[in-house]
Design a protein around this motif. Structure first.
Motif, PDB file in Angstrom:
ATOM      1  N   GLY A   1       1.421  -0.995   0.548  1.00  0.00           N
ATOM      2  CA  GLY A   1      -0.074  -0.402   0.194  1.00  0.00           C
ATOM      3  C   GLY A   1       0.625   1.780  -0.098  1.00  0.00           C
TER       4      GLY A   1
ATOM      5  N   HIS B   1      -9.648  -0.166  -2.340  1.00  0.00           N
ATOM      6  CA  HIS B   1      -9.260   0.840  -0.871  1.00  0.00           C
ATOM      7  C   HIS B   1     -10.241   1.939  -0.415  1.00  0.00           C
TER       8      HIS B   1
ATOM      9  N   ARG C   1      -8.567   4.811  -5.260  1.00  0.00           N
ATOM     10  CA  ARG C   1      -7.591   4.000  -3.349  1.00  0.00           C
ATOM     11  C   ARG C   1      -7.096   2.953  -4.961  1.00  0.00           C
ATOM     12  N   SER C   2      -7.904   2.389  -5.601  1.00  0.00           N
ATOM     13  CA  SER C   2      -7.135   1.089  -6.651  1.00  0.00           C
ATOM     14  C   SER C   2      -6.069   1.610  -6.719  1.00  0.00           C
TER      15      SER C   2
ATOM     16  N   ASP D   1      -3.015   3.415  -5.828  1.00  0.00           N
ATOM     17  CA  ASP D   1      -2.571   2.925  -4.795  1.00  0.00           C
ATOM     18  C   ASP D   1      -1.146   1.862  -5.813  1.00  0.00           C
TER      19      ASP D   1
END
Length: 447
Positions: free
Chosen positions: A15, A44, A110-111, A114
Protein backbone atom coordinates in the motif's frame (compact mmCIF):
# COMPACT_ATOMS: atom_id res chain seq x y z
CA UNK A 1 9.72 -24.87 -6.44
CA UNK A 2 10.58 -23.00 -3.25
CA UNK A 3 13.38 -20.47 -3.23
CA UNK A 4 15.48 -18.54 -0.73
CA UNK A 5 16.36 -14.92 -1.38
CA UNK A 6 18.48 -12.35 0.39
CA UNK A 7 17.96 -8.58 0.21
CA UNK A 8 18.73 -5.51 2.26
CA UNK A 9 15.10 -4.76 3.15
CA UNK A 10 11.84 -6.68 2.93
CA UNK A 11 8.67 -4.58 3.00
CA UNK A 12 5.51 -6.44 4.00
CA UNK A 13 2.63 -4.68 2.26
CA UNK A 14 2.47 -2.72 -0.97
CA UNK A 15 0.00 0.00 0.00
CA UNK A 16 1.03 3.68 0.10
CA UNK A 17 3.22 3.32 3.21
CA UNK A 18 4.94 0.18 1.98
CA UNK A 19 5.39 1.53 -1.53
CA UNK A 20 6.88 4.72 -0.11
CA UNK A 21 9.40 2.92 2.08
CA UNK A 22 10.33 0.54 -0.73
CA UNK A 23 10.63 3.33 -3.31
CA UNK A 24 12.89 5.52 -1.21
CA UNK A 25 15.15 2.70 -0.05
CA UNK A 26 15.53 1.41 -3.60
CA UNK A 27 16.19 4.94 -4.79
CA UNK A 28 18.97 5.12 -2.18
CA UNK A 29 20.62 2.08 -3.77
CA UNK A 30 19.50 -0.75 -1.49
CA UNK A 31 18.04 -4.07 -2.62
CA UNK A 32 14.37 -4.09 -1.67
CA UNK A 33 11.62 -6.69 -1.96
CA UNK A 34 7.98 -5.64 -1.46
CA UNK A 35 5.57 -8.47 -0.67
CA UNK A 36 1.91 -7.67 -1.28
CA UNK A 37 -0.74 -10.28 -0.50
CA UNK A 38 -3.26 -8.94 -3.03
CA UNK A 39 -3.05 -8.25 -6.74
CA UNK A 40 -3.32 -4.60 -7.73
CA UNK A 41 -5.45 -2.76 -8.60
CA UNK A 42 -7.59 -3.49 -5.57
CA UNK A 43 -10.32 -1.47 -3.88
CA UNK A 44 -9.56 0.61 -0.80
CA UNK A 45 -11.31 3.38 1.09
CA UNK A 46 -9.53 6.59 2.14
CA UNK A 47 -9.77 8.66 -1.01
CA UNK A 48 -9.07 12.24 0.03
CA UNK A 49 -5.44 13.26 0.41
CA UNK A 50 -4.08 16.19 2.43
CA UNK A 51 -1.73 18.78 1.01
CA UNK A 52 1.08 17.75 3.35
CA UNK A 53 1.64 14.82 0.98
CA UNK A 54 2.74 17.05 -1.89
CA UNK A 55 6.47 17.15 -0.98
CA UNK A 56 6.65 13.34 -0.87
CA UNK A 57 4.84 13.04 -4.19
CA UNK A 58 7.40 15.44 -5.63
CA UNK A 59 10.24 13.36 -4.15
CA UNK A 60 8.75 10.28 -5.83
CA UNK A 61 8.23 12.11 -9.13
CA UNK A 62 4.45 11.67 -9.13
CA UNK A 63 3.00 15.19 -8.94
CA UNK A 64 2.50 15.56 -12.68
CA UNK A 65 0.79 12.17 -12.94
CA UNK A 66 -1.47 12.92 -9.98
CA UNK A 67 -2.49 16.26 -11.46
CA UNK A 68 -3.32 14.56 -14.75
CA UNK A 69 -5.33 11.68 -13.30
CA UNK A 70 -7.11 12.94 -10.20
CA UNK A 71 -9.34 15.75 -9.02
CA UNK A 72 -7.55 18.55 -7.15
CA UNK A 73 -8.45 19.14 -3.51
CA UNK A 74 -8.15 22.81 -2.70
CA UNK A 75 -9.50 22.83 0.83
CA UNK A 76 -12.07 21.63 3.32
CA UNK A 77 -15.59 22.89 3.87
CA UNK A 78 -16.92 22.24 7.34
CA UNK A 79 -20.22 22.53 9.08
CA UNK A 80 -18.96 22.07 12.59
CA UNK A 81 -19.20 23.86 15.90
CA UNK A 82 -21.68 26.41 17.17
CA UNK A 83 -21.63 28.45 13.97
CA UNK A 84 -24.65 27.21 11.96
CA UNK A 85 -23.13 28.28 8.65
CA UNK A 86 -20.54 26.17 6.78
CA UNK A 87 -17.00 27.54 6.92
CA UNK A 88 -13.99 26.88 4.78
CA UNK A 89 -10.22 26.47 5.03
CA UNK A 90 -8.15 26.95 1.89
CA UNK A 91 -5.02 24.76 1.76
CA UNK A 92 -3.13 27.31 -0.32
CA UNK A 93 -3.07 29.68 2.68
CA UNK A 94 -0.81 27.36 4.66
CA UNK A 95 1.49 26.75 1.71
CA UNK A 96 1.75 30.47 1.07
CA UNK A 97 2.93 30.95 4.65
CA UNK A 98 5.84 28.59 3.96
CA UNK A 99 6.69 30.03 0.56
CA UNK A 100 5.87 26.66 -1.02
CA UNK A 101 4.82 26.34 -4.65
CA UNK A 102 2.21 23.69 -3.79
CA UNK A 103 -1.42 24.79 -3.74
CA UNK A 104 -3.54 21.66 -3.49
CA UNK A 105 -3.86 17.98 -2.74
CA UNK A 106 -5.95 15.36 -4.57
CA UNK A 107 -9.13 13.32 -4.30
CA UNK A 108 -8.13 9.91 -5.62
CA UNK A 109 -9.57 6.58 -6.61
CA UNK A 110 -7.50 4.47 -4.27
CA UNK A 111 -7.28 1.44 -6.53
CA UNK A 112 -5.58 3.64 -9.15
CA UNK A 113 -3.53 5.66 -6.68
CA UNK A 114 -2.17 2.63 -4.84
CA UNK A 115 -1.31 0.88 -8.11
CA UNK A 116 0.47 4.02 -9.29
CA UNK A 117 2.52 4.10 -6.07
CA UNK A 118 3.46 0.42 -6.31
CA UNK A 119 4.34 0.62 -10.00
CA UNK A 120 6.52 3.62 -9.22
CA UNK A 121 8.37 1.56 -6.61
CA UNK A 122 9.18 -0.91 -9.38
CA UNK A 123 10.43 1.90 -11.61
CA UNK A 124 12.70 3.10 -8.82
CA UNK A 125 14.27 -0.34 -8.49
CA UNK A 126 12.28 -2.26 -5.88
CA UNK A 127 11.31 -5.86 -6.61
CA UNK A 128 7.59 -6.44 -6.10
CA UNK A 129 5.83 -9.78 -5.60
CA UNK A 130 2.04 -9.56 -5.63
CA UNK A 131 -0.30 -12.33 -4.44
CA UNK A 132 2.45 -13.11 -1.92
CA UNK A 133 1.15 -13.99 1.54
CA UNK A 134 3.66 -13.65 4.38
CA UNK A 135 3.21 -16.61 6.71
CA UNK A 136 6.04 -16.34 9.21
CA UNK A 137 8.43 -13.81 10.70
CA UNK A 138 11.97 -15.20 10.84
CA UNK A 139 14.08 -14.47 13.92
CA UNK A 140 17.49 -15.54 15.13
CA UNK A 141 18.37 -16.88 18.59
CA UNK A 142 18.51 -13.34 20.02
CA UNK A 143 15.03 -12.47 18.77
CA UNK A 144 16.26 -10.21 15.99
CA UNK A 145 14.05 -10.24 12.91
CA UNK A 146 16.01 -11.66 9.99
CA UNK A 147 13.40 -12.07 7.27
CA UNK A 148 10.06 -13.67 6.45
CA UNK A 149 8.56 -16.75 4.88
CA UNK A 150 5.81 -16.30 2.31
CA UNK A 151 3.68 -18.30 -0.10
CA UNK A 152 3.15 -17.49 -3.77
CA UNK A 153 1.61 -19.67 -6.47
CA UNK A 154 1.27 -22.51 -4.00
CA UNK A 155 4.97 -22.51 -3.12
CA UNK A 156 6.60 -21.47 0.15
CA UNK A 157 9.65 -19.21 -0.01
CA UNK A 158 12.01 -17.54 2.43
CA UNK A 159 13.73 -14.22 2.18
CA UNK A 160 16.39 -13.01 4.58
CA UNK A 161 17.03 -9.33 5.07
CA UNK A 162 18.94 -6.91 7.23
CA UNK A 163 15.63 -5.19 7.98
CA UNK A 164 11.94 -5.96 7.64
CA UNK A 165 9.39 -3.14 7.36
CA UNK A 166 5.87 -3.93 8.54
CA UNK A 167 3.51 -2.03 6.25
CA UNK A 168 0.80 -4.68 6.43
CA UNK A 169 -1.97 -2.30 7.45
CA UNK A 170 -4.61 -3.27 9.95
CA UNK A 171 -3.35 -6.86 9.77
CA UNK A 172 -0.24 -5.71 11.73
CA UNK A 173 1.73 -8.80 10.76
CA UNK A 174 4.88 -7.99 12.74
CA UNK A 175 3.58 -5.57 15.34
CA UNK A 176 0.82 -7.95 16.40
CA UNK A 177 3.54 -10.44 17.29
CA UNK A 178 6.40 -8.22 18.45
CA UNK A 179 4.78 -5.42 20.45
CA UNK A 180 1.59 -4.42 22.24
CA UNK A 181 -1.13 -2.20 20.81
CA UNK A 182 -3.04 0.50 22.69
CA UNK A 183 -6.58 1.28 21.53
CA UNK A 184 -8.11 4.73 21.85
CA UNK A 185 -11.35 3.74 23.57
CA UNK A 186 -13.02 7.08 22.83
CA UNK A 187 -12.40 6.61 19.10
CA UNK A 188 -13.83 3.15 18.50
CA UNK A 189 -15.78 4.23 15.45
CA UNK A 190 -17.38 2.59 12.44
CA UNK A 191 -17.61 4.01 8.93
CA UNK A 192 -20.58 3.30 6.65
CA UNK A 193 -20.26 4.62 3.11
CA UNK A 194 -21.45 4.49 -0.48
CA UNK A 195 -21.02 6.19 -3.87
CA UNK A 196 -23.41 8.36 -5.82
CA UNK A 197 -23.16 8.56 -9.62
CA UNK A 198 -24.52 12.09 -9.66
CA UNK A 199 -24.57 14.86 -7.08
CA UNK A 200 -24.92 18.57 -6.51
CA UNK A 201 -21.53 20.05 -5.61
CA UNK A 202 -21.02 22.43 -2.71
CA UNK A 203 -19.97 26.02 -3.40
CA UNK A 204 -16.25 25.22 -3.41
CA UNK A 205 -16.63 22.19 -5.62
CA UNK A 206 -13.08 20.83 -5.16
CA UNK A 207 -13.34 20.76 -1.35
CA UNK A 208 -14.05 17.78 0.82
CA UNK A 209 -17.16 18.25 2.96
CA UNK A 210 -16.96 17.39 6.66
CA UNK A 211 -20.19 17.86 8.59
CA UNK A 212 -21.07 17.08 12.20
CA UNK A 213 -24.39 15.27 12.65
CA UNK A 214 -26.55 16.46 15.52
CA UNK A 215 -27.37 12.95 16.71
CA UNK A 216 -23.68 12.02 16.82
CA UNK A 217 -20.86 11.26 14.42
CA UNK A 218 -19.95 13.06 11.21
CA UNK A 219 -20.38 12.70 7.46
CA UNK A 220 -17.90 13.12 4.61
CA UNK A 221 -18.47 14.05 0.98
CA UNK A 222 -15.56 13.53 -1.43
CA UNK A 223 -15.98 14.69 -5.05
CA UNK A 224 -13.97 12.06 -6.91
CA UNK A 225 -15.06 13.43 -10.29
CA UNK A 226 -17.70 15.67 -11.82
CA UNK A 227 -20.17 12.78 -11.56
CA UNK A 228 -18.97 10.53 -8.71
CA UNK A 229 -19.24 11.34 -5.02
CA UNK A 230 -17.97 9.26 -2.10
CA UNK A 231 -20.12 9.81 0.98
CA UNK A 232 -19.73 8.18 4.36
CA UNK A 233 -20.98 8.36 7.92
CA UNK A 234 -18.57 7.81 10.82
CA UNK A 235 -20.11 7.12 14.22
CA UNK A 236 -19.26 5.31 17.46
CA UNK A 237 -19.49 1.54 17.16
CA UNK A 238 -21.80 1.41 20.19
CA UNK A 239 -24.13 3.94 18.57
CA UNK A 240 -24.35 1.91 15.37
CA UNK A 241 -25.07 -1.26 17.36
CA UNK A 242 -27.80 0.52 19.31
CA UNK A 243 -29.37 2.05 16.21
CA UNK A 244 -29.51 -1.26 14.34
CA UNK A 245 -31.44 -3.11 17.03
CA UNK A 246 -35.04 -4.16 16.45
CA UNK A 247 -34.64 -4.96 12.79
CA UNK A 248 -33.21 -1.59 11.72
CA UNK A 249 -30.43 -1.78 9.13
CA UNK A 250 -27.29 0.18 8.38
CA UNK A 251 -29.19 1.63 5.45
CA UNK A 252 -31.74 3.06 7.88
CA UNK A 253 -28.95 4.58 9.96
CA UNK A 254 -27.34 6.14 6.88
CA UNK A 255 -30.63 7.62 5.74
CA UNK A 256 -31.19 9.06 9.22
CA UNK A 257 -27.74 10.66 9.00
CA UNK A 258 -28.63 12.36 5.73
CA UNK A 259 -31.97 13.48 7.13
CA UNK A 260 -30.24 15.08 10.14
CA UNK A 261 -27.58 16.77 8.00
CA UNK A 262 -27.83 20.29 6.62
CA UNK A 263 -25.34 20.25 3.75
CA UNK A 264 -24.85 16.58 2.83
CA UNK A 265 -28.52 15.93 2.14
CA UNK A 266 -28.57 18.74 -0.41
CA UNK A 267 -25.79 17.07 -2.38
CA UNK A 268 -27.51 13.77 -3.16
CA UNK A 269 -30.77 12.12 -4.09
CA UNK A 270 -31.51 9.53 -1.39
CA UNK A 271 -33.59 7.57 -3.92
CA UNK A 272 -30.29 6.80 -5.69
CA UNK A 273 -28.70 5.32 -2.55
CA UNK A 274 -26.93 2.12 -3.58
CA UNK A 275 -25.08 -0.61 -1.71
CA UNK A 276 -23.33 0.32 1.51
CA UNK A 277 -19.91 -0.74 2.73
CA UNK A 278 -18.69 -0.68 6.32
CA UNK A 279 -15.45 -0.95 8.23
CA UNK A 280 -14.32 -0.22 11.75
CA UNK A 281 -12.11 2.83 12.26
CA UNK A 282 -10.65 1.94 15.65
CA UNK A 283 -7.80 4.29 16.43
CA UNK A 284 -4.73 2.58 17.83
CA UNK A 285 -0.99 2.93 18.34
CA UNK A 286 1.71 0.34 18.90
CA UNK A 287 3.91 0.58 21.99
CA UNK A 288 6.97 0.70 19.73
CA UNK A 289 7.45 1.31 16.02
CA UNK A 290 10.73 -0.58 15.83
CA UNK A 291 12.85 -3.37 17.24
CA UNK A 292 16.01 -5.30 16.34
CA UNK A 293 15.85 -5.78 12.58
CA UNK A 294 12.42 -4.22 11.98
CA UNK A 295 10.34 -1.06 11.76
CA UNK A 296 6.60 -0.46 11.36
CA UNK A 297 4.80 2.18 9.30
CA UNK A 298 1.25 3.01 8.26
CA UNK A 299 -1.71 1.35 9.96
CA UNK A 300 0.62 -1.42 11.15
CA UNK A 301 2.11 1.23 13.48
CA UNK A 302 -0.76 3.60 14.20
CA UNK A 303 -4.17 4.70 12.96
CA UNK A 304 -6.31 7.74 13.82
CA UNK A 305 -9.96 8.47 13.12
CA UNK A 306 -10.17 9.68 9.48
CA UNK A 307 -11.78 13.01 10.41
CA UNK A 308 -9.12 15.04 8.61
CA UNK A 309 -8.09 12.48 5.98
CA UNK A 310 -4.75 12.08 7.72
CA UNK A 311 -4.36 8.30 7.26
CA UNK A 312 -2.33 8.12 4.06
CA UNK A 313 -0.35 11.22 5.02
CA UNK A 314 0.60 9.83 8.43
CA UNK A 315 1.49 6.42 6.96
CA UNK A 316 3.61 7.75 4.11
CA UNK A 317 5.29 10.33 6.35
CA UNK A 318 6.23 7.54 8.73
CA UNK A 319 7.53 5.52 5.80
CA UNK A 320 9.63 8.47 4.63
CA UNK A 321 11.13 8.80 8.10
CA UNK A 322 11.71 5.04 8.32
CA UNK A 323 13.43 4.96 4.93
CA UNK A 324 15.84 7.67 6.04
CA UNK A 325 16.58 5.86 9.31
CA UNK A 326 17.04 2.46 7.66
CA UNK A 327 19.27 3.94 4.98
CA UNK A 328 21.49 5.31 7.75
CA UNK A 329 21.44 2.02 9.65
CA UNK A 330 22.33 0.04 6.54
CA UNK A 331 25.32 2.28 6.01
CA UNK A 332 26.41 2.22 9.65
CA UNK A 333 25.29 -0.83 11.63
CA UNK A 334 26.54 0.67 14.88
CA UNK A 335 23.91 3.42 14.67
CA UNK A 336 20.87 1.18 14.19
CA UNK A 337 19.23 1.69 17.57
CA UNK A 338 20.06 5.38 17.61
CA UNK A 339 18.55 6.22 14.22
CA UNK A 340 15.49 4.00 14.73
CA UNK A 341 14.83 5.66 18.09
CA UNK A 342 14.81 9.02 16.34
CA UNK A 343 12.47 7.73 13.66
CA UNK A 344 10.17 6.33 16.35
CA UNK A 345 10.22 9.55 18.37
CA UNK A 346 9.30 11.90 15.51
CA UNK A 347 6.72 9.52 14.00
CA UNK A 348 5.09 9.12 17.42
CA UNK A 349 4.98 12.90 17.87
CA UNK A 350 3.17 13.31 14.57
CA UNK A 351 0.63 10.74 15.76
CA UNK A 352 0.19 12.43 19.13
CA UNK A 353 -0.33 15.87 17.61
CA UNK A 354 -3.03 14.65 15.24
CA UNK A 355 -4.70 12.55 17.93
CA UNK A 356 -4.78 15.45 20.40
CA UNK A 357 -6.42 17.71 17.87
CA UNK A 358 -8.93 15.11 16.65
CA UNK A 359 -10.02 14.61 20.26
CA UNK A 360 -10.37 18.36 20.77
CA UNK A 361 -12.26 18.77 17.51
CA UNK A 362 -14.61 15.88 18.27
CA UNK A 363 -16.54 18.25 20.53
CA UNK A 364 -18.80 19.88 17.91
CA UNK A 365 -20.08 22.58 20.30
CA UNK A 366 -17.10 24.96 20.25
CA UNK A 367 -16.67 28.17 18.35
CA UNK A 368 -14.78 28.13 15.09
CA UNK A 369 -12.13 30.39 16.61
CA UNK A 370 -11.51 27.85 19.38
CA UNK A 371 -10.71 25.12 16.85
CA UNK A 372 -8.38 27.44 14.96
CA UNK A 373 -6.58 28.63 18.08
CA UNK A 374 -6.14 25.12 19.45
CA UNK A 375 -4.70 23.94 16.12
CA UNK A 376 -2.22 26.81 16.15
CA UNK A 377 -1.04 25.82 19.61
CA UNK A 378 -0.32 22.20 18.66
CA UNK A 379 3.00 21.34 17.08
CA UNK A 380 5.38 23.56 15.18
CA UNK A 381 3.00 25.80 13.28
CA UNK A 382 4.25 27.69 10.26
CA UNK A 383 2.60 30.93 11.31
CA UNK A 384 1.15 32.71 14.31
CA UNK A 385 -2.16 33.08 12.51
CA UNK A 386 -4.83 30.91 14.12
CA UNK A 387 -6.62 30.49 10.82
CA UNK A 388 -3.55 29.39 8.87
CA UNK A 389 -2.40 27.31 11.83
CA UNK A 390 -5.69 25.42 11.59
CA UNK A 391 -5.13 24.64 7.92
CA UNK A 392 -1.55 23.65 8.68
CA UNK A 393 -2.68 21.18 11.31
CA UNK A 394 -5.42 19.45 9.35
CA UNK A 395 -3.49 19.38 6.07
CA UNK A 396 -0.23 18.08 7.51
CA UNK A 397 1.65 21.18 6.39
CA UNK A 398 2.79 21.99 9.92
CA UNK A 399 4.89 18.83 9.99
CA UNK A 400 6.29 19.00 6.47
CA UNK A 401 9.55 20.63 7.53
CA UNK A 402 10.14 18.03 10.27
CA UNK A 403 9.59 15.17 7.82
CA UNK A 404 11.39 16.63 4.81
CA UNK A 405 14.41 17.79 6.84
CA UNK A 406 14.60 14.70 9.07
CA UNK A 407 18.23 13.64 9.37
CA UNK A 408 18.66 10.57 11.59
CA UNK A 409 22.41 11.23 11.83
CA UNK A 410 22.39 14.99 12.45
CA UNK A 411 24.71 16.28 15.16
CA UNK A 412 21.94 18.34 16.71
CA UNK A 413 19.66 15.34 17.12
CA UNK A 414 22.53 13.20 18.37
CA UNK A 415 23.24 15.80 21.07
CA UNK A 416 19.57 15.85 22.10
CA UNK A 417 19.41 12.09 22.45
CA UNK A 418 22.66 11.94 24.38
CA UNK A 419 21.52 14.66 26.75
CA UNK A 420 18.35 12.67 27.41
CA UNK A 421 20.43 9.57 28.11
CA UNK A 422 22.63 11.57 30.50
CA UNK A 423 19.58 12.84 32.38
CA UNK A 424 18.09 9.36 32.63
CA UNK A 425 21.39 7.91 33.81
CA UNK A 426 21.81 10.69 36.38
CA UNK A 427 18.34 10.00 37.76
CA UNK A 428 19.16 6.29 38.06
CA UNK A 429 22.45 7.05 39.76
CA UNK A 430 20.72 9.22 42.34
CA UNK A 431 18.48 6.27 43.09
CA UNK A 432 21.56 4.10 43.62
CA UNK A 433 20.89 2.06 40.51
CA UNK A 434 22.69 3.78 37.69
CA UNK A 435 26.49 3.58 37.95
CA UNK A 436 26.85 1.24 35.00
CA UNK A 437 24.15 2.96 32.92
CA UNK A 438 25.75 6.36 33.59
CA UNK A 439 29.11 5.08 32.44
CA UNK A 440 27.63 3.70 29.24
CA UNK A 441 25.79 6.96 28.53
CA UNK A 442 28.97 8.98 29.05
CA UNK A 443 30.93 6.65 26.75
CA UNK A 444 28.24 6.97 24.10
CA UNK A 445 28.28 10.75 24.42
CA UNK A 446 32.07 10.84 24.08
CA UNK A 447 31.93 8.70 20.96
Amino acid sequence: MSRTESVDVVVVGGGPAGATAGSLLAKAGHTVLILERETFPRYHIGESMVSGMAPLMEELGLVEELDARFRPKSGITLRWGRDPEPWRSDFSAAFSATGSHFTHAWHVTRSEFDELMLDNARKLGAMVHEAAQVTKVLQDETGRVTGVAYTQDGETHQVTARFVVDASGQGRLLTRQLTETSWQEDLRNVAVWTYFDSYTPIEDKDDILVEAIQGGGWVWGIPLSETKLSMGYVLPAEMLAEQTRGGRTQRDVFLDCLKDSHVAKKMVDVAALGDLSTTRDWSHVCDTFHGPGWAAVGDAAAFIDPLFSSGVWLGTSGAWLAARALDAALKDEGREEQVLERFDSLYRQLFKDILAYVRFFMDPTRLREEYEERAREIGNMVTQSSRVGFVSMISGVSAVADVVDFDPMSAEEVEGVMQEWDEQAAASQEAGEGDEERSLAQEAHAS
